[in-house]
Design an enzyme around this catalytic site. Structure first.
Site, PDB file in Angstrom:
ATOM      1  N   LEU A 100      18.534  30.878  11.817  1.00 47.41           N
ATOM      2  CA  LEU A 100      17.102  30.997  11.502  1.00 47.41           C
ATOM      3  C   LEU A 100      16.862  30.353  10.138  1.00 47.41           C
ATOM      4  O   LEU A 100      17.766  30.316   9.291  1.00 47.41           O
ATOM      5  CB  LEU A 100      16.687  32.473  11.443  1.00 47.41           C
ATOM      6  CG  LEU A 100      16.735  33.265  12.751  1.00 47.41           C
ATOM      7  CD1 LEU A 100      16.374  34.723  12.502  1.00 47.41           C
ATOM      8  CD2 LEU A 100      15.812  32.649  13.798  1.00 47.41           C
ATOM      9  N   ASP A 101      15.633  29.885   9.912  1.00 51.70           N
ATOM     10  CA  ASP A 101      15.273  29.345   8.601  1.00 51.70           C
ATOM     11  C   ASP A 101      15.322  30.457   7.550  1.00 51.70           C
ATOM     12  O   ASP A 101      15.242  31.645   7.889  1.00 51.70           O
ATOM     13  CB  ASP A 101      13.840  28.788   8.637  1.00 51.70           C
ATOM     14  CG  ASP A 101      13.698  27.644   9.621  1.00 51.70           C
ATOM     15  OD1 ASP A 101      14.716  26.991   9.922  1.00 51.70           O
ATOM     16  OD2 ASP A 101      12.566  27.417  10.085  1.00 51.70           O
ATOM     17  N   ALA A 102      15.367  30.047   6.301  1.00 50.31           N
ATOM     18  CA  ALA A 102      15.458  31.030   5.207  1.00 50.31           C
ATOM     19  C   ALA A 102      14.294  32.025   5.239  1.00 50.31           C
ATOM     20  O   ALA A 102      14.478  33.223   4.995  1.00 50.31           O
ATOM     21  CB  ALA A 102      15.488  30.304   3.868  1.00 50.31           C
ATOM     22  N   LYS A 186       8.023  26.187  14.381  1.00 50.22           N
ATOM     23  CA  LYS A 186       7.068  25.665  13.386  1.00 50.22           C
ATOM     24  C   LYS A 186       6.545  24.299  13.826  1.00 50.22           C
ATOM     25  O   LYS A 186       5.353  23.995  13.685  1.00 50.22           O
ATOM     26  CB  LYS A 186       7.743  25.553  12.013  1.00 50.22           C
ATOM     27  CG  LYS A 186       8.047  26.919  11.394  1.00 50.22           C
ATOM     28  CD  LYS A 186       8.876  26.784  10.136  1.00 50.22           C
ATOM     29  CE  LYS A 186       9.274  28.152   9.616  1.00 50.22           C
ATOM     30  NZ  LYS A 186      10.345  28.112   8.635  1.00 50.22           N
TER      31      LYS A 186
END
Ligand code: URA
Length: 228
Positions: A100-102, A186
């Site tokens: 997952l992204d930060a 996103k």
């Protein structure tokens, strides 16, 4: 279990390295050299790599509720690693199955079984991932249909696979996708003129998030087997 899996479980070798060693005739089972990686071996067989006896260790399968401002790599970078939240021995042997992204929160699966994680993330497996998405603008009426038909992401040639959208409120939706392209959620919303404000993964396959933020637990045998 298969010989290549046994080798992975008992050494630091990756699956490719294990296959290479088997093809090179470096593995013996009960005294006979075995060249077929698919050969079934049992815990009580004498398996040797270049004469050295191997003993299979148990793989670990963990569910973690990833907090925001953490990263899914093994070392701290701009943000601290999610592995700071998992207090087990030899955390460097573990990896995240589907990063997952930060700034994304939620369900992360962690393991040292490379074959298992590959089964989850390989695109042909079509494993469902469910995200709760907070949006900048109210969701447009045509988005569910556009996501179902597939979206052309910038810089990509292939449309996204059909995704399903459930509208919770004008600015909150549940999105189910079956692939894991770079920043996929996103980019999908950017492609339809919206912007993701918050992103939270609630489910992977049949496994749902059920621990508090920053907490972790081992998966049950049923959960581990649910990707087969
Ligand atoms: N899609 C994204 O854009 N980010 C994530 O962290 C996961 C899916």
């Amino acid at each position: 279990m298969r010989l290549d899996k046994f080798v992975c479980k008992s050494t630091a070798l990756t699956r490719n390295e294990a296959t290479r060693a088997i093809n090179a005739g470096e593995l013996s089972v009960n005294g006979s050299v075995i060249l077929d990686a698919a050969t079934q071996v049992h815990e009580n067989n004498s398996v040797r790599l270049n004469g050295l006896m191997l003993k299979a260790r148990d793989f670990r399968y963990i569910l973690l509720h990833k907090p925001a401002a953490t990263i899914c790599s093994n070392v701290d970078e701009v943000y601290p690693s999610v592995f700071n939240h998992i207090d087990v021995e030899n955390p460097s042997e573990l990896h995240v199955a589907g990063r997952l992204d930060a700034d994304t929160t939620g369900l992360v699966l962690v393991t040292d079984d490379g074959r298992w994680s590959f089964d989850i993330i390989r695109p042909t497996r079509r494993c469902e991932k469910v995200y709760r998405v907070g949006l900048t603008y109210p969701i447009a009426e045509d988005v569910a249909l556009r996501f179902k038909q597939g979206i052309q992401l910038q810089g990509e040639t292939q449309l996204t696979l059909p995704a399903s959208l459930e509208v919770i409120s004008p600015r909150e939706v549940l999105l189910t996708i079956t692939e894991g392209r770079f920043h996929q959620v996103k980019r999908m919303f950017a492609a339809v003129g919206n912007r993701v404000l918050s992103l939270h993964r609630e489910r992977i396959g049949q496994i749902s998030l059920d621990v508090a933020v920053g907490q972790w637990r081992y998966l049950s045998a049923d959960e581990i087997g649910s990707f087969e």
